[in-house]
Design a protein around this motif. Structure first.
Motif, PDB file in Angstrom:
ATOM      1  N   GLU A  87      -8.041   9.406   2.875  1.00 28.95           N
ATOM      2  CA  GLU A  87      -7.131   8.217   3.061  1.00 28.95           C
ATOM      3  C   GLU A  87      -5.678   8.750   3.483  1.00 28.95           C
ATOM      4  O   GLU A  87      -5.130   8.279   4.329  1.00 28.95           O
ATOM      5  CB  GLU A  87      -6.619   7.673   1.579  1.00 28.95           C
ATOM      6  N   GLU A  88      -5.496  10.042   3.085  1.00 29.21           N
ATOM      7  CA  GLU A  88      -4.175  10.477   3.445  1.00 29.21           C
ATOM      8  C   GLU A  88      -4.186  10.652   5.106  1.00 29.21           C
ATOM      9  O   GLU A  88      -3.324  10.664   5.633  1.00 29.21           O
ATOM     10  CB  GLU A  88      -3.768  12.012   2.768  1.00 29.21           C
ATOM     11  N   ILE A  89      -5.319  11.325   5.444  1.00 33.47           N
ATOM     12  CA  ILE A  89      -5.564  11.628   6.931  1.00 33.47           C
ATOM     13  C   ILE A  89      -5.415  10.481   7.787  1.00 33.47           C
ATOM     14  O   ILE A  89      -4.788  10.390   8.812  1.00 33.47           O
ATOM     15  CB  ILE A  89      -6.837  12.319   7.143  1.00 33.47           C
ATOM     16  N   ASN A  90      -5.873   9.282   7.207  1.00 34.16           N
ATOM     17  CA  ASN A  90      -5.988   8.183   7.969  1.00 34.16           C
ATOM     18  C   ASN A  90      -4.519   7.657   8.080  1.00 34.16           C
ATOM     19  O   ASN A  90      -4.210   6.993   9.165  1.00 34.16           O
ATOM     20  CB  ASN A  90      -7.023   6.998   7.438  1.00 34.16           C
ATOM     21  N   ARG A  91      -3.843   7.726   7.053  1.00 34.74           N
ATOM     22  CA  ARG A  91      -2.509   7.338   6.985  1.00 34.74           C
ATOM     23  C   ARG A  91      -1.485   8.102   7.844  1.00 34.74           C
ATOM     24  O   ARG A  91      -0.677   7.566   8.671  1.00 34.74           O
ATOM     25  CB  ARG A  91      -1.814   7.553   5.655  1.00 34.74           C
ATOM     26  N   GLU A  92      -1.831   9.180   7.936  1.00 34.90           N
ATOM     27  CA  GLU A  92      -0.901  10.112   8.856  1.00 34.90           C
ATOM     28  C   GLU A  92      -1.426   9.814  10.306  1.00 34.90           C
ATOM     29  O   GLU A  92      -0.351   9.622  11.297  1.00 34.90           O
ATOM     30  CB  GLU A  92      -1.413  11.597   8.870  1.00 34.90           C
ATOM     31  N   ILE A  93      -2.693   9.605  10.555  1.00 33.18           N
ATOM     32  CA  ILE A  93      -2.932   9.222  12.111  1.00 33.18           C
ATOM     33  C   ILE A  93      -2.460   7.936  12.301  1.00 33.18           C
ATOM     34  O   ILE A  93      -1.783   7.579  13.446  1.00 33.18           O
ATOM     35  CB  ILE A  93      -4.569   8.964  12.271  1.00 33.18           C
ATOM     36  N   ALA A  94      -2.645   6.896  11.613  1.00 34.92           N
ATOM     37  CA  ALA A  94      -1.761   5.675  11.889  1.00 34.92           C
ATOM     38  C   ALA A  94      -0.306   5.616  11.947  1.00 34.92           C
ATOM     39  O   ALA A  94       0.317   5.095  13.012  1.00 34.92           O
ATOM     40  CB  ALA A  94      -2.038   4.604  10.387  1.00 34.92           C
ATOM     41  N   GLN A  95       0.636   6.677  11.179  1.00 37.70           N
ATOM     42  CA  GLN A  95       1.622   6.924  11.468  1.00 37.70           C
ATOM     43  C   GLN A  95       1.988   7.446  12.766  1.00 37.70           C
ATOM     44  O   GLN A  95       3.083   6.993  13.466  1.00 37.70           O
ATOM     45  CB  GLN A  95       2.459   7.552  10.143  1.00 37.70           C
ATOM     46  N   LEU A  96       1.123   8.374  13.133  1.00 32.76           N
ATOM     47  CA  LEU A  96       1.389   9.031  14.503  1.00 32.76           C
ATOM     48  C   LEU A  96       1.205   8.125  15.776  1.00 32.76           C
ATOM     49  O   LEU A  96       1.994   8.384  16.585  1.00 32.76           O
ATOM     50  CB  LEU A  96       0.656  10.297  14.518  1.00 32.76           C
ATOM     51  N   LYS A  97       0.407   7.140  15.693  1.00 34.56           N
ATOM     52  CA  LYS A  97      -0.009   6.240  16.414  1.00 34.56           C
ATOM     53  C   LYS A  97       1.010   5.251  16.828  1.00 34.56           C
ATOM     54  O   LYS A  97       1.090   4.154  17.647  1.00 34.56           O
ATOM     55  CB  LYS A  97      -1.384   5.759  16.636  1.00 34.56           C
ATOM     56  N   GLY A 102       1.031  -1.189   0.111  1.00 34.02           N
ATOM     57  CA  GLY A 102       0.111  -0.108  -0.182  1.00 34.02           C
ATOM     58  C   GLY A 102       0.905   1.309  -0.009  1.00 34.02           C
ATOM     59  O   GLY A 102       1.236   1.543   0.905  1.00 34.02           O
ATOM     60  N   PHE A 103       1.109   1.761  -1.096  1.00 41.46           N
ATOM     61  CA  PHE A 103       1.819   3.042  -1.296  1.00 41.46           C
ATOM     62  C   PHE A 103       1.039   4.206  -1.673  1.00 41.46           C
ATOM     63  O   PHE A 103      -0.217   4.254  -1.466  1.00 41.46           O
ATOM     64  CB  PHE A 103       2.923   2.887  -2.330  1.00 41.46           C
ATOM     65  N   GLY A 104       1.594   5.436  -1.930  1.00 43.60           N
ATOM     66  CA  GLY A 104       1.128   6.881  -2.239  1.00 43.60           C
ATOM     67  C   GLY A 104       0.439   7.304  -1.140  1.00 43.60           C
ATOM     68  O   GLY A 104       1.215   7.536   0.062  1.00 43.60           O
ATOM     69  N   ASN A 105      -1.062   7.337  -0.858  1.00 46.35           N
ATOM     70  CA  ASN A 105      -1.595   7.738   0.430  1.00 46.35           C
ATOM     71  C   ASN A 105      -1.720   6.990   1.324  1.00 46.35           C
ATOM     72  O   ASN A 105      -2.142   7.278   2.408  1.00 46.35           O
ATOM     73  CB  ASN A 105      -2.978   8.559  -0.159  1.00 46.35           C
ATOM     74  N   SER A 119       7.677   5.697  -3.019  1.00 44.59           N
ATOM     75  CA  SER A 119       7.261   6.166  -4.258  1.00 44.59           C
ATOM     76  C   SER A 119       7.905   5.406  -5.399  1.00 44.59           C
ATOM     77  O   SER A 119       7.313   5.630  -6.694  1.00 44.59           O
ATOM     78  CB  SER A 119       7.653   7.663  -4.537  1.00 44.59           C
ATOM     79  N   HIS A 120       8.839   4.475  -5.242  1.00 45.91           N
ATOM     80  CA  HIS A 120       9.285   3.506  -6.207  1.00 45.91           C
ATOM     81  C   HIS A 120       9.645   2.232  -5.607  1.00 45.91           C
ATOM     82  O   HIS A 120      10.225   2.367  -4.649  1.00 45.91           O
ATOM     83  CB  HIS A 120      10.396   4.422  -6.985  1.00 45.91           C
TER      84      HIS A 120
END
Length: 548
Positions: free
Chosen positions: A537-547, A320-323, A348-349
């Motif tokens: 999707e981008e917001i959920n990704r950020e939250i997952a990374q912050l947690k 799962g890449f990108g967002n 990104s690659h």
């Protein structure tokens, strides 16, 4: 283990993590030949064809080259420069073909950079060029003769040429005046305007297509896509996947996908007998199909949008890449069991190495402008090398014949010792922000359960007048006030920057949910509101990374 990269300030070829060749100058673009013997790169005032160790073979007088491409057998190098209008109002011939010794063989005009290359058969014997609604076929042994065959198709949008010993053309013809769109396959040999397709498929709802041949060139997968879904069920438009074969009487099928939503990716196995599709609303579903479009294995649902087999068709990478958060699953094709899971955030690659044992992931500009660089992973999930590179633009493994490498033994092969760079650049786990106690949602932090609703500390209500400063009190009253307010204030002060960021992102998600409810009720959303929905999707990704 060899790869090359291009950044803002340098161009390098590396072998076993050491510099094989370095050019401390601006390179516009570089490409390896498919055989791995050559590499070409463009400078501002020339194009250089070199051996894979960087030693120069020839230098071409091509200024401001924007892109280049080798033919399949490395017989020719194509270069593209921007076309300019001449005094007679024609456009300059901006696509040029060169042999490895620097001799120009052919030139033509292709004004757009998208799909600019001539397509060569696997043996480089013939080349095909699209010119408006015509396909022109050239004999590469006699360029001066001009095109030898052509096929004219009204409504032709795009085409692709198959690999393999029996080359075929796949042509996409758009809908017109109520007539459906069509995908037609033609044999390249003996092509003419009277040629009949060996196979074809007609369909509606197709503004554009994405086409992928299997490696032996017998079967084509193509995805049709509309820009908008007239039923308003899918914001991204409607997509379908079809299969069309040149053998077996022109077998065709529509691939049945049992989860609604977009098609994120589809990828052929190098054995040409099966493929993987990732589809559906997130979390997406990944399914493997046989060469006739029958499902054979379900990989489950996860936030994934990218799939690729290793060159030996033994290992499968689903990510799962990108967002998305950047999680990578490695599967064993033989046992259909998961080998490992890797965290490759901000990728990104991504490429498999020619021997099928290593994975290259990179963070490149301009997709992301921070933390650019390359990471090398072993298929067991172990990080082997980290190479930070400022403003990385391009990176590729050096191509090699994948059949010359020994078979992978998953039960006994272990990862090599990581390079020193892994210890040098990897961030210690202790540096991650820590949140003590059980996780609480942002709206519940700093507020006792009995306090009821309140505005966050220090936040100004939009449109309200500025608060007046509190009146001066006696010291005794001030101490009493501080004692009363201290539990709430203290809790608020203990919010880490991570907590505050999660709180703000959670508020954005709540606003997005409200917009979704409006959309379900039939309310028409403005463009800015639709853009907010896209950011979920981008917001959920950020939250997952912050947690994490």
């Amino acid at each position: 283990m060899e790869y090359g990269y291009r950044s803002l300030k340098q161009f390098k070829l590396l072998q076993n993590y050491s510099n094989l060749f370095e050019l401390p100058a601006e390179v516009k673009v570089f490409k390896y030949s498919s055989c791995g013997q050559y590499v070409a790169y463009a400078l501002s005032d020339s194009v250089v064809i070199a051996k894979s160790d960087g030693s120069t073979l020839s230098e071409l007088a091509v200024k401001q080259c924007q892109d280049l491409e080798f033919s399949n057998k490395s017989t020719f190098l194509q270069t593209w420069t921007r076309s300019v209008r001449l005094e007679n109002q024609d456009f300059s011939e901006n696509v040029e073909l060169w042999t490895m010794d620097g001799t120009k063989q052919f030139s033509t005009t292709v004004k757009q950079l998208e799909n600019w290359t001539l397509n060569f058969t696997s043996d480089d014997r013939y080349a095909v060029k699209q010119q408006s609604n015509e396909l022109l076929v050239y004999d590469t042994k006699n360029w001066s003769k001009g095109f030898t065959n052509k096929l004219k198709l009204d409504g032709l949008v795009t085409y692709t040429l198959s690999p393999g010993q029996n080359p075929h053309l796949a042509t996409f013809i758009a809908e017109k005046k109520g007539a459906p769109a069509s995908l037609r396959l033609y044999s390249l040999l003996g092509l003419s305007n009277s040629s009949r397709p060996v196979s074809q498929k007609t369909f509606f709802k197709a503004d554009r297509v994405m086409m992928k041949w299997n490696d032996i060139g017998t079967t084509l997968l193509f995805q049709t896509q509309t820009d908008f879904d007239k039923t308003n069920k899918n914001y991204y438009g409607e997509s379908n996947l079809y299969l069309l074969s040149t053998v077996g009487g022109g077998y065709d099928a529509r691939i049945t996908l049992d989860k609604p939503g977009p098609i994120h990716d589809f990828s052929w196995s190098p054995n040409s007998k099966e493929f993987i599709v990732i589809y559906g609303y997130m979390p997406a579903k990944a399914t493997m199909f046989d060469q006739r479009g029958n499902p054979t294995f379900d990989f489950g649902t996860n936030p994934r949008n990218f799939a690729i087999f290793n060159p030996q068709a033994r290992l499968i990478l689903i990510a799962g890449f990108g967002n998305l958060a950047g999680q990578v699953d490695i599967w064993d094709r033989k046992t259909l069991k998961k080998v490992c899971q890797i965290d490759c955030s901000n990728t990104s690659h991504c490429e498999w190495s020619p021997d099928g044992r290593y994975i290259l992931t990179a963070t490149c500009s301009p997709r992301l402008r921070v933390d650019n660089g390359v990471r090398i992973w072993h298929f067991t999930g172990k990080l082997i090398d980290i190479n930070p590179i400022e403003e990385l633009y391009q990176v590729h493994w050096k191509p090699q014949d994948s059949t010359k490498f020994s078979d992978i033994k998953l039960d006994s092969e272990s990862a090599p010792t990581p390079n020193q760079s892994v210890l040098q650049y990897q961030k210690p786990v202790d540096n991650k922000p820590k949140v003590t106690g059980a996780y609480k949602p942002p709206h519940a932090r700093g507020t006792p359960s009995s306090s009821g609703a309140s505005t966050p500390r220090g936040k100004q209500v939009p449109g309200a007048p500025s608060p007046k400063p509190p009146p001066q009190r006696k010291q005794k009253d001030q101490n009493a006030s501080q004692q009363t307010a201290s539990p709430i204030a203290a809790q608020n002060d203990q919010l880490t920057p991570v907590d505050k960021k999660v709180r703000n992102l959670t508020k954005k998600l709540k606003a997005i949910e409200e917009l979704k409810e409006k959309q379900k009720k039939g309310e028409k959303l403005e463009r800015t509101q639709l853009a907010k929905l896209e950011s979920e999707e981008e917001i959920n990704r950020e939250i997952a990374q912050l947690k994490m």
